[in-house]
Design a protein around this motif. Structure first.
Motif, PDB file in Angstrom:
ATOM      1  N   ALA A 269     -10.770 -46.895  38.674  1.00  0.00           N
ATOM      2  CA  ALA A 269     -10.706 -45.907  39.531  1.00  0.00           C
ATOM      3  C   ALA A 269     -11.851 -45.859  40.715  1.00  0.00           C
ATOM      4  N   ASP A 270     -11.075 -45.433  41.921  1.00  0.00           N
ATOM      5  CA  ASP A 270     -12.280 -45.447  43.201  1.00  0.00           C
ATOM      6  C   ASP A 270     -13.227 -44.417  42.730  1.00  0.00           C
ATOM      7  N   GLY A 271     -14.461 -44.718  43.116  1.00  0.00           N
ATOM      8  CA  GLY A 271     -15.757 -43.929  42.962  1.00  0.00           C
ATOM      9  C   GLY A 271     -16.262 -43.757  41.488  1.00  0.00           C
ATOM     10  N   ASP A 272     -15.493 -44.374  40.372  1.00  0.00           N
ATOM     11  CA  ASP A 272     -16.073 -44.377  38.973  1.00  0.00           C
ATOM     12  C   ASP A 272     -17.095 -45.124  38.982  1.00  0.00           C
ATOM     13  N   THR A 273     -18.445 -44.897  39.316  1.00  0.00           N
ATOM     14  CA  THR A 273     -19.703 -45.917  39.189  1.00  0.00           C
ATOM     15  C   THR A 273     -20.755 -45.340  38.424  1.00  0.00           C
ATOM     16  N   GLY A 274     -21.655 -45.961  37.933  1.00  0.00           N
ATOM     17  CA  GLY A 274     -23.100 -45.591  37.286  1.00  0.00           C
ATOM     18  C   GLY A 274     -23.862 -46.689  37.291  1.00  0.00           C
ATOM     19  N   TRP A 275     -25.172 -46.447  37.205  1.00  0.00           N
ATOM     20  CA  TRP A 275     -26.451 -47.318  36.988  1.00  0.00           C
ATOM     21  C   TRP A 275     -26.226 -47.740  35.508  1.00  0.00           C
ATOM     22  N   ASP A 276     -26.547 -49.102  35.373  1.00  0.00           N
ATOM     23  CA  ASP A 276     -26.595 -49.861  34.007  1.00  0.00           C
ATOM     24  C   ASP A 276     -27.554 -50.935  34.092  1.00  0.00           C
ATOM     25  N   ASP A 277     -27.801 -51.534  32.966  1.00  0.00           N
ATOM     26  CA  ASP A 277     -28.480 -52.792  33.045  1.00  0.00           C
ATOM     27  C   ASP A 277     -27.725 -54.028  33.505  1.00  0.00           C
ATOM     28  N   ALA A 278     -28.298 -54.905  34.144  1.00  0.00           N
ATOM     29  CA  ALA A 278     -27.629 -55.939  34.905  1.00  0.00           C
ATOM     30  C   ALA A 278     -27.068 -56.850  33.958  1.00  0.00           C
ATOM     31  N   GLY A 279     -27.554 -57.077  32.781  1.00  0.00           N
ATOM     32  CA  GLY A 279     -27.140 -58.101  31.526  1.00  0.00           C
ATOM     33  C   GLY A 279     -25.974 -57.337  30.744  1.00  0.00           C
ATOM     34  N   SER A 280     -25.749 -56.155  30.825  1.00  0.00           N
ATOM     35  CA  SER A 280     -24.803 -55.467  29.862  1.00  0.00           C
ATOM     36  C   SER A 280     -23.343 -55.416  30.297  1.00  0.00           C
ATOM     37  N   ALA A 281     -22.682 -55.742  29.777  1.00  0.00           N
ATOM     38  CA  ALA A 281     -21.096 -55.545  30.168  1.00  0.00           C
ATOM     39  C   ALA A 281     -20.048 -55.395  28.797  1.00  0.00           C
ATOM     40  N   ASP A 282     -19.281 -54.287  29.050  1.00  0.00           N
ATOM     41  CA  ASP A 282     -18.111 -54.165  28.037  1.00  0.00           C
ATOM     42  C   ASP A 282     -16.829 -54.851  28.329  1.00  0.00           C
ATOM     43  N   VAL A 283     -16.598 -55.989  27.646  1.00  0.00           N
ATOM     44  CA  VAL A 283     -15.302 -56.936  28.062  1.00  0.00           C
ATOM     45  C   VAL A 283     -14.304 -56.933  27.030  1.00  0.00           C
ATOM     46  N   PHE A 284     -13.060 -56.521  27.539  1.00  0.00           N
ATOM     47  CA  PHE A 284     -11.838 -56.626  26.298  1.00  0.00           C
ATOM     48  C   PHE A 284     -10.960 -57.523  27.067  1.00  0.00           C
ATOM     49  N   VAL A 285     -10.346 -58.463  26.116  1.00  0.00           N
ATOM     50  CA  VAL A 285      -9.455 -59.537  26.741  1.00  0.00           C
ATOM     51  C   VAL A 285      -8.080 -59.278  26.200  1.00  0.00           C
ATOM     52  N   ASN A 286      -7.148 -59.171  26.923  1.00  0.00           N
ATOM     53  CA  ASN A 286      -5.762 -59.201  26.589  1.00  0.00           C
ATOM     54  C   ASN A 286      -4.798 -59.723  27.410  1.00  0.00           C
ATOM     55  N   THR A 287      -3.660 -60.175  27.310  1.00  0.00           N
ATOM     56  CA  THR A 287      -2.954 -60.881  28.379  1.00  0.00           C
ATOM     57  C   THR A 287      -2.087 -59.728  29.103  1.00  0.00           C
ATOM     58  N   ILE A 288      -2.268 -59.901  30.311  1.00  0.00           N
ATOM     59  CA  ILE A 288      -1.429 -59.463  31.148  1.00  0.00           C
ATOM     60  C   ILE A 288      -0.910 -60.079  32.451  1.00  0.00           C
ATOM     61  N   GLU A 289       0.808 -60.442  32.322  1.00  0.00           N
ATOM     62  CA  GLU A 289       1.357 -60.901  33.604  1.00  0.00           C
ATOM     63  C   GLU A 289       1.655 -60.227  34.600  1.00  0.00           C
ATOM     64  N   GLU A 290       1.366 -60.416  35.882  1.00  0.00           N
ATOM     65  CA  GLU A 290       1.721 -59.494  37.060  1.00  0.00           C
ATOM     66  C   GLU A 290       2.260 -60.251  38.069  1.00  0.00           C
ATOM     67  N   GLU A 291       3.630 -60.037  38.557  1.00  0.00           N
ATOM     68  CA  GLU A 291       4.163 -60.989  39.545  1.00  0.00           C
ATOM     69  C   GLU A 291       4.396 -60.258  40.732  1.00  0.00           C
ATOM     70  N   GLN A 292       4.263 -61.040  41.836  1.00  0.00           N
ATOM     71  CA  GLN A 292       4.499 -60.309  43.163  1.00  0.00           C
ATOM     72  C   GLN A 292       5.090 -61.217  44.252  1.00  0.00           C
ATOM     73  N   SER A 293       5.619 -60.652  45.222  1.00  0.00           N
ATOM     74  CA  SER A 293       6.010 -61.601  46.532  1.00  0.00           C
ATOM     75  C   SER A 293       5.204 -61.671  47.551  1.00  0.00           C
ATOM     76  N   LEU A 294       4.691 -62.509  48.037  1.00  0.00           N
ATOM     77  CA  LEU A 294       3.938 -63.018  49.024  1.00  0.00           C
ATOM     78  C   LEU A 294       4.596 -63.098  50.283  1.00  0.00           C
ATOM     79  N   VAL A 295       3.976 -62.499  51.343  1.00  0.00           N
ATOM     80  CA  VAL A 295       4.459 -62.344  52.856  1.00  0.00           C
ATOM     81  C   VAL A 295       3.882 -63.045  53.555  1.00  0.00           C
ATOM     82  N   ALA A 296       4.340 -63.299  54.771  1.00  0.00           N
ATOM     83  CA  ALA A 296       3.618 -64.214  55.919  1.00  0.00           C
ATOM     84  C   ALA A 296       2.212 -63.598  56.271  1.00  0.00           C
ATOM     85  N   ASP A 297       1.425 -64.619  56.256  1.00  0.00           N
ATOM     86  CA  ASP A 297      -0.166 -64.374  56.484  1.00  0.00           C
ATOM     87  C   ASP A 297      -0.710 -63.753  55.240  1.00  0.00           C
TER      88      ASP A 297
END
Length: 453
Positions: A174-202
């Motif tokens: 979400a836009d603006g949803d930020t906060g200060w945290d330690d540089a080495g910390s991260a919350d990672v969740f892995v799951n498969t998501i497939e997203e298809e889009q149509s590309l246009v010129a340029d």
């Protein structure tokens, strides 16, 4: 074929403005990318498929040769990141989508791609009564330059807090949803998501609807391209955006995010009352619930009369008692737009009245059927009953048998057919047979009448 149309809500607001001699103030212009695919617009739309940029309307000008034709204009600064534009819309000051349109698929470039001028987009539209438009613009609104922001603002001055060594991080997509945290910390969740889009010129920039991991595989028309620099690769430029090394006009791009743990869903990461859910519309869809704005237009519309089997309105319901009271036209704008001054104009300027239904029976409007002629919505009607007449056959005092006297009491007997009075008084008391009261009524049960606002 590309076109712009009024939404059903926009047409209703225009009709109300004309009938109630009010104005509509169009204040905002928005564009979107249709979530990566072409858009089919319809009158029921209340928001863009995927809005990418919104701003106040730069100006609305009238066609010098046609007073009913107007054009709304929006400027997108060159400093705004690039995206594909497929849909456009105009909104009023209350956030209601008035007009929506589809555009040719055009890529909006950014400053880093060598473009030096802002982008200008316009929507033409026709209003049958130009007097309903209220055009207000603030000449003091300015756009800060990209260079001024870089030279003047830093994360530390804009987002106070944190400690030494901490960095500013995104908490969600979400836009603006930020906060200060330690540089080495991260919350990672892995799951498969497939997203298809149509590309246009340029098109080089592709925005993702949802991300669950930093790793992804990219396919162009079924062929995988690697994450590397150069024309044949791609780079992740943010958590939700990738940049291609070259354009693939008309191709289909498939972005597949990794899934090392299979298809098992993962729980919410933090106890933040769902604030850490990056794609809230999709979450509501999966849960089968509506947002506040969706519920506003999907339970029952403002102006609906309901009856409660309790003396008071339960907390949390958008209901008012039908007691004839006056309410603010601004605070209860949706209800005022629905019923106007049908039940009273309040002070004639800032308030209006709700129906007075206490102790009354509702009767549906005739609406042209011809049974209750001349009644309009909001009109009142007193009590009444059908007239009862008849004749009484007997001897009159003129000695002639078989004369018929008119069946009504003169206070001193009854009148004969020839005008002579007939002696005697006939009494009638309905209370000996049926219940009586000081009004004509049917059996009923009392409920609390309320109106949806």
């Amino acid at each position: 074929m590309y076109k712009t149309i009024y939404t059903a809500l926009g047409l209703a607001l225009v009709s109300q403005a004309v009938s109630q001699q009010r104005t509509i103030e169009i204040t905002h212009f928005a564009v979107g990318d249709g979530s990566g695919n072409s858009v089919q617009i319809n009158e029921s739309m209340r928001q863009l498929v995927r809005e990418k940029y919104r701003s106040t309307v730069n100006r609305i000008f009238q066609d010098p040769e046609n007073e009913n034709r107007f054009t709304a204009e929006m400027i997108i600064p060159v400093t705004v990141a690039g995206f594909v534009i497929r849909e456009i819309a105009l909104f009023d000051r209350n956030g209601n989508m008035i007009i929506v349109g589809q555009t040719p698929e055009v890529y909006k470039p950014t400053l880093s791609e060598g473009v030096t001028q802002d982008s200008v987009y316009r929507i033409p539209f026709v209003v049958s009564n130009p007097e309903i438009l209220q055009l207000n613009f603030d000449p003091n609104v300015v756009i800060a330059t990209h260079q001024w922001i870089i030279n003047t603002l830093t994360p530390a001055t804009m987002f106070p807090g944190g400690t030494t060594g901490q960095v500013l991080k995104k908490k969600s997509n979400a836009d603006g949803d930020t906060g200060w945290d330690d540089a080495g910390s991260a919350d990672v969740f892995v799951n498969t998501i497939e997203e298809e889009q149509s590309l246009v010129a340029d098109q080089l920039i592709v925005d993702l609807s949802q991300t669950t991991t930093h790793g992804a595989a990219v396919y162009i028309n079924g062929d995988r391209i690697t994450q590397k620099t150069g024309a044949d690769g791609w780079q992740a430029t943010s958590a939700t955006r990738i940049t291609l090394g070259k354009a693939y006009t008309g191709a289909k791009i498939l972005i597949v995010q990794n899934e090392p743990l299979g298809t098992a869903p993962f729980p919410l990461a933090q106890n933040k009352n769902l604030a850490d859910v990056p794609n809230k519309p999709l979450a509501r869809q999966n849960l089968g619930v509506m947002s506040a704005d969706e519920a506003k237009y999907n339970d029952c519309p403002p102006g609906t009369i309901v009856g409660l089997a309790s003396p008071n309105i339960p907390p949390g319901y958008r209901l008012l008692k039908c007691n004839g009271a006056a309410y603010s036209r601004a605070v209860y704008a949706d209800l005022f737009a629905a019923i106007g001054t049908y039940f009273g104009a309040g002070d004639g300027v800032t308030t209006f009245n709700v129906p007075e239904a206490r102790g009354e029976y509702p009767r549906y409007a005739d609406d042209g059927r011809g049974i209750d002629v001349g009644r309009v919505v909001g009109s009142k009607q007193g009590d009444a009953m059908r007239n009862i007449t008849g004749t009484f056959e007997g001897n009159t005092d003129d000695g002639e048998a078989g004369k018929k006297g008119a069946f009504y009491n003169t206070g001193q007997g009854f009148l004969g057919a020839n005008g002579a009075s007939w002696g005697g008084v006939i009494g009638f008391d309905a209370s000996r047979v049926v219940p009586t009261a000081n009004e004509v009524r049917v059996r009923s049960i009392a409920v609390l009448a309320c109106i949806r606002y």
